[in-house]
Design an enzyme around this catalytic site. Structure first.
Site, mmCIF file in Angstrom:
data_model
loop_
_atom_site.group_PDB
_atom_site.id
_atom_site.type_symbol
_atom_site.label_atom_id
_atom_site.label_comp_id
_atom_site.label_asym_id
_atom_site.label_seq_id
_atom_site.Cartn_x
_atom_site.Cartn_y
_atom_site.Cartn_z
ATOM 1 N N ARG A 9 19.005 -2.338 -6.911
ATOM 2 C CA ARG A 9 20.126 -3.270 -6.928
ATOM 3 C C ARG A 9 21.244 -2.907 -5.968
ATOM 4 N NH1 ARG A 9 17.556 -3.551 -11.117
ATOM 5 N NH2 ARG A 9 17.712 -1.313 -11.106
ATOM 6 N N THR A 10 21.716 -1.679 -6.059
ATOM 7 C CA THR A 10 22.958 -1.363 -5.360
ATOM 8 C C THR A 10 22.834 -1.615 -3.856
ATOM 9 O OG1 THR A 10 23.452 0.241 -7.069
ATOM 10 C CG2 THR A 10 24.740 0.405 -5.044
#
Ligand code: NCD
Length: 307
Positions: free
Chosen positions: A54-55
């Protein structure tokens, strides 16, 4: 002087207000999959020394939606000159030439601060060891603000590995700015929230309790923040095995929760939330990812000095 985003405890309440307002304005851009041209001509570099789903994509998606461009290495340890012994200091000197802003993730607590000392472009901490993950903390604030319509007077139940989890550390550092919040920390023995964060809450005049009883805590919570036991941070695998799977959110746990509560998780999940929970309207962890892109748009815009 160049402005970096290094620690959750560097923010004032006013800083948070500005970022939250701007991120909320970007949310429709994310939901409608639109592009802006605010960061046209700017380059974001994402350099990751630890796994991420995600990040990294969230930062990259945010930069693309702002109209900027992205260069990326998600495997710095294996495929950059780090493998030949290049130092973080020298890597920072290189990135100065290639990009206008950099998001970095590293397994060692404090390493991102070292990197920033050598950087003349803004550095965004995308997670350093078990210490901090400020941008995840910020997107969690945005999620709470939008879902609960307030950031104060909430009972926040944090569950799981609060010792090694960098996200709960960021959450405490940011949520401490809002009055009348009450924290319940539910952990296996040995994985309690470190004392420095408890002291931060005391300084802010906020209350907390520590427990091992998830079922007794669930009915009290406005927000259930579930987290993963951080296997990679354990020195001894037997210690991990001993506490994995202790706290699982499944359908019986949903019955114990308030009707208007929300369930958050930074993801990835392993076994601590079953898929049966996903369809409950209180489960917001997949939508949390949209808030992440909107918040990172606000962060990149701000640290590039575009506003
Ligand atoms: C978290 C992380 O990397 O700290 N994930 C994320 O950034 N969304 C949580 C975790 O790994 O458990």
């Amino acid at each position: 002087m160049v402005k970096h985003l290094l620690r959750s405890n560097h923010f004032t309440r006013e800083d948070l207000d500005v970022l939250l307002t701007r991120a909320m304005a970007f949310l429709p851009v994310v939901r409608e999959r639109r592009f802006l041209d605010l960061a046209k001509g700017k380059i974001l570099a994402t350099i990751f020394y630890e796994p991420s789903t995600r990040t990294r994509f969230s930062f990259e998606s945010a930069m693309l939606r702002l109209g900027g461009q992205v260069i990326s290495n998600p495997m710095m340890n294996e495929t950059s000159s780090t493998a030949k012994g290049e130092t973080l200091h020298d890597t920072a000197k290189m990135m100065d030439c290639f990009a206008d802003i950099v998001a970095i993730r590293h397994p060692q607590a404090g390493s991102v601060l070292d990197y920033a000392q050598a950087s003349s472009i803004p550095v965004l901490n995308a997670g350093d060891g078990s210490a901090d993950h400020p941008t995840q903390g910020l997107l969690n604030l945005l999620t709470i603000q939008d879902k609960c319509q307030r950031l104060e007077n909430l009972t926040i139940l944090m569950v799981g590995d609060l010792k090694n989890g960098r996200v709960p550390h960021a959450d405490v550092e940011l949520l401490k700015h809002y009055p009348k919040n009450h924290f319940i920390f539910c952990t296996p023995q040995g994985l309690e929230m470190p004392a420095i964060y408890l002291q931060e809450l005391e300084k802010a005049g906020l209350s907390y309790e520590q427990t091992q009883d998830l079922h007794a805590s669930l009915p009290k919570a406005d927000i259930v923040m579930q987290t993963r036991i951080q296997k990679e941070r354990f020195e001894n695998l037997a210690d991990y095995e001993a506490c994995k799977g202790i706290y699982v959110l499944d359908t019986p746990e949903l019955d114990l929760m308030k009707k208007e509560a929300i369930i958050m998780h930074p993801l990835p999940r392993v076994d601590e939330i079953t898929e049966a929970v996903d369809k409950d309207p209180r489960a917001v962890y997949f939508d949390q990812v949209n808030y992440g892109v909107a918040m990172r748009m606000a962060i990149v815009e701000s640290y590039l000095g575009l506003v």
